[in-house]
Write a protein that holds these residues in place. Structure first.
Motif, PDB file in Angstrom:
ATOM      1  N   ARG A 129      71.276  42.217  29.426  1.00  0.00           N
ATOM      2  CA  ARG A 129      72.268  41.361  28.796  1.00  0.00           C
ATOM      3  C   ARG A 129      73.692  41.895  29.027  1.00  0.00           C
ATOM      4  O   ARG A 129      74.619  41.122  29.290  1.00  0.00           O
ATOM      5  N   ILE A 130      73.873  43.197  28.950  1.00  0.00           N
ATOM      6  CA  ILE A 130      75.191  43.784  29.202  1.00  0.00           C
ATOM      7  C   ILE A 130      75.610  43.558  30.651  1.00  0.00           C
ATOM      8  O   ILE A 130      76.775  43.265  30.935  1.00  0.00           O
ATOM      9  N   LYS A 131      74.671  43.658  31.567  1.00  0.00           N
ATOM     10  CA  LYS A 131      74.998  43.449  32.981  1.00  0.00           C
ATOM     11  C   LYS A 131      75.460  42.025  33.232  1.00  0.00           C
ATOM     12  O   LYS A 131      76.427  41.790  33.979  1.00  0.00           O
ATOM     13  N   GLU A 132      74.795  41.057  32.624  1.00  0.00           N
ATOM     14  CA  GLU A 132      75.166  39.661  32.849  1.00  0.00           C
ATOM     15  C   GLU A 132      76.494  39.312  32.181  1.00  0.00           C
ATOM     16  O   GLU A 132      77.336  38.621  32.763  1.00  0.00           O
ATOM     17  N   LYS A 133      76.711  39.778  30.971  1.00  0.00           N
ATOM     18  CA  LYS A 133      77.918  39.401  30.235  1.00  0.00           C
ATOM     19  C   LYS A 133      79.180  40.112  30.720  1.00  0.00           C
ATOM     20  O   LYS A 133      80.286  39.658  30.443  1.00  0.00           O
ATOM     21  N   SER A 134      79.023  41.230  31.412  1.00  0.00           N
ATOM     22  CA  SER A 134      80.199  41.983  31.842  1.00  0.00           C
ATOM     23  C   SER A 134      80.731  41.551  33.202  1.00  0.00           C
ATOM     24  O   SER A 134      81.815  41.992  33.593  1.00  0.00           O
TER      25      SER A 134
END
Length: 693
Positions: free
Chosen positions: A281-286
């Motif tokens: 999730r962090i990879k996609e949102k960043s």
């Protein structure tokens, strides 16, 4: 209990009689060629090598690569039949190939060695190309005995594996709220969005062969230690157990949205890193967004390189002056920060000595901007909290209140003697309640290197070691002790690997070898004359060799071992000084005792009276606020009482800082200390009034 009643460790050394007569073997040299502490590498094929060592006049051959991540053991540390991996500190017995210390879960192969009358040595390697050996495990035989392992982290997996390897043939259930079988969580921060197949510790076939039941996505709502039962969300019946190992680990710390804390933490696009879903999730949102990350510890610094490649800009906000704070010290934090800025300086900004005060949201109730304590406003799309963790023990129910003789009920007491969510255990991972064990990040355990004799250590390898010890105790075997274990920790930041060995609690100064700016250095953390920990960068295998010295309680005064001076030829320099202390005493001086000695000596010199030495054993080196809001309100309403001065409040909250400002407290004539109780003298009232804290 199956084979679990045996208390002796089986050592299976390869026998020469097992060698095939047609096998010619490999020439390994002569007896006189080997030293007592020597490791020799023998090439079997151009791609495959083995190692050879001498232990008490006998010769042993074994695998040359660590099963953990394939490090060359020939470049590691060797001492008295134990070889240690230079990368992550895994240790193996060269006689048998068995694991002596983690993080490796598998053993290394061992090979028969023949010695003839002339002193010629011949080794007979089998299974060429194999570097990993799994110990045999027993199968399920007795279904009546149920052992529950609550948690599927490194400690829980190590305990389950140990139970089967030592021959405990009862039923084992591993319960976890994760969606995947156990995996290496240390890789989540180093590679955002990594697949489970690349970091798995054991696959489904291994659990089926070991006959260990695993309950995935199981949310345990309550654990009643008195009734010995677990309640799982979605299940009508509770799980009753005979013995349980609690290995739930830590959960990320997220500030609660309050007026006195951080406002707005309940908005969207606020993330923490805990499992594979969070990493993805962090990879996609960043991607292509502006990210604000609160914290500059191990997790934050490992996430930063991946974020800098994905996000448009990354702001790192932290309360300390440098990354890692007091753990590594200002010197190491400075060079790591310089390395990150040199590599990713275009889109990375560090904001030190500050913190997030408020998070503003947009119409969709997602993060829009943040405001810090120093009134900085930053427009952002994602906020990541990497400010440590708290024990995941909320589901453990407290003890039921007991009735007194007069009919009154005593209040609820924390179960298992928990203090702040942490479970105290003894050296064998046993709690004070029978049949209940705990391991990993959630426990406080006895440690020789700790000032307070109790330590809390969130290291991957330490959790595995604790799980192994707990499994031996659960199976009624003679367990090992955790007291002498030396923690071994590693972290990788933008291609730079730091290896940390020891437990550096309350160190007061450092000694630095090498060049910090060149990222090749060794930092020794000392408490007085005693070396309690070390941090090594690009100088393997110094960290592995230092672990042997720390375990043997070896200390250095002016002369340092040859394996350090051979790499760092220049003399060391003095590094960070913590709390203004720098000891040169011949014996180990406790910091608390030294402070009490200074207080007592000042009283004798200034008052000419022999006061009893103040006890400072309960002092904690935590810089707390000068005055809480409740104290301000109290003194605002009670104006007739004397308002404490800054020195008085410092004596309450920060005695260490107080004593190293030339004891300014004792120069103030308005009050004095006597037997750890403060009194105040004012002009209006001749009587002495106590200070209400």
């Amino acid at each position: 209990m199956g084979l679990g009643c045996s208390k002796e460790k089986d050592i299976q050394i390869p026998e020469i009689g097992e060698v095939d007569a047609d096998d010619e073997g490999i020439d390994a040299g002569r007896v006189e060629d080997y030293g007592t502490q020597e490791v020799r590498e023998i090439k079997v094929t151009p791609e495959f090598t083995i190692l050879m060592s001498q232990v008490e006049g006998n010769f042993y051959a074994y695998g040359s690569k660590c099963p953990h991540y394939g490090a060359n053991l020939a470049k590691g540390a060797y001492l008295d039949g134990i070889i240690k991996c230079p990368w992550h500190g895994a240790s193996f017995d060269v006689r048998t190939g068995d694991i002596e210390d983690y993080p490796s879960l598998d053993c290394i192969p061992s090979y028969p060695v023949k010695r003839d009358e002339t002193g010629k040595l011949t080794v007979y390697p089998n299974n060429i190309g194999t570097y990993t050996v799994q110990r045999p495990m027993c199968s399920l035989q007795v279904k009546q005995d149920l052992y529950v392992i609550f948690g599927a982290g490194p400690g829980g997996l190590s305990a389950a594996q140990t139970l089967r390897e030592i021959g405990w043939d009862g039923r084992i259930i591993m319960i976890t709220k994760d969606d995947y079988l156990p995996y290496d969580r240390t890789k989540l921060s180093k590679s955002l969005g990594i697949d489970w197949d690349k970091i798995k510790l054991r696959d489904e076939a291994w659990f089926e062969a070991a006959e260990i039941e695993v309950m995935l996505s199981a949310n345990v709502t309550s654990l009643d230690v008195e009734e010995q039962e677990l309640t799982i969300d979605g299940m009508d019946e509770t799980v009753e157990y005979h013995r349980i190992l609690i290995a739930t680990g830590m959960k990320p710390r997220v500030p609660i949205s309050t007026k006195n804390g951080i406002i707005g933490t309940d908005l969207g696009n606020i993330e923490t890193l805990y499992d594979l879903r969070d990493s993805r999730r962090i990879k996609e949102k960043s991607k292509g967004n502006v990210v604000v990350m609160m914290g500059a510890g191990f997790i934050a610094m490992e996430i930063l390189p991946s974020l800098s490649l994905l996000a448009r800009r990354v702001y790192v906000i932290h309360r300390s002056k440098r990354p890692y704070g007091i753990t590594f010290g200002d010197s190491v934090g400075r060079v790591v920060q310089q390395h990150l800025l040199k590599k990713f300086g275009r889109n990375v900004r560090f904001i030190c000595s500050d913190a997030i005060k408020k998070i503003y949201g947009n119409a969709k109730k997602n993060v829009w901007k943040i405001r810090t304590l120093k009134k900085r406003s930053i427009r952002c799309d994602l906020v990541i909290f990497a400010i440590g963790g708290i024990p995941n023990t909320d589901m453990i129910l407290p003890y039921k209140p007991q009735l007194e003789n007069d009919g009154f009920k005593l209040p609820h007491e924390p179960a298992l003697g928990m203090q702040g969510g942490f479970i105290p255990v003894n050296e064998y991972m046993e709690t004070h309640l029978r049949d209940h064990y705990a391991c990993g990040d959630i426990v406080t355990f006895p440690c020789r290197s700790s000032v307070t004799t109790k330590a809390q250590c969130g290291h991957f390898g330490m959790a595995q070691k604790m799980g192994h010890i707990a499994a031996l105790a659960m199976a009624d075997r003679q367990p090992e002790s955790i007291i002498e274990t030396v923690p071994f920790f590693w972290t990788t930041v933008a291609g730079v690997t730091l290896r940390y060995v020891g437990y550096g609690e309350h160190y007061n100064h450092t000694v630095i070898f090498g060049d910090l700016n060149a990222l090749k250095f060794l930092v020794l953390y000392k408490r007085g004359w005693k070396t309690v920990a070390a941090c090594a960068c690009n100088c393997d295998p110094i960290a592995a060799k230092l672990s042997f010295d720390l375990q043997d309680n070896v200390h250095y005064d002016e002369e340092y071992p040859e394996y350090i001076t051979s790499i760092f030829t220049q003399k060391p320099i003095s590094g960070d000084t913590i709390f203004g202390l720098k000891y040169t005493y011949e014996e180990d001086v406790n910091e608390y005792d030294l402070i009490a000695h200074i207080v007592q000596r000042s009283w004798v010199d200034r008052r000419k009276k022999d006061f009893k030495k103040a006890a400072r054993k309960d002092v904690e080196y935590i810089h707390k606020p000068i005055m809480s809001i409740y104290e301000k309100l109290f003194y605002r309403k009670q104006k007739k009482f004397h308002r404490p001065t800054k020195l008085e409040i410092m004596a309450k909250y920060d005695p260490v800082r107080l004593n190293f400002q030339r004891l300014a407290l004792y120069k103030d004539t308005r009050f004095r200390f006597a037997r750890n109780f403060a009194f105040v003298r004012t002009r209006r009232t001749p009587t002495r009034r106590p200070i209400f804290y």
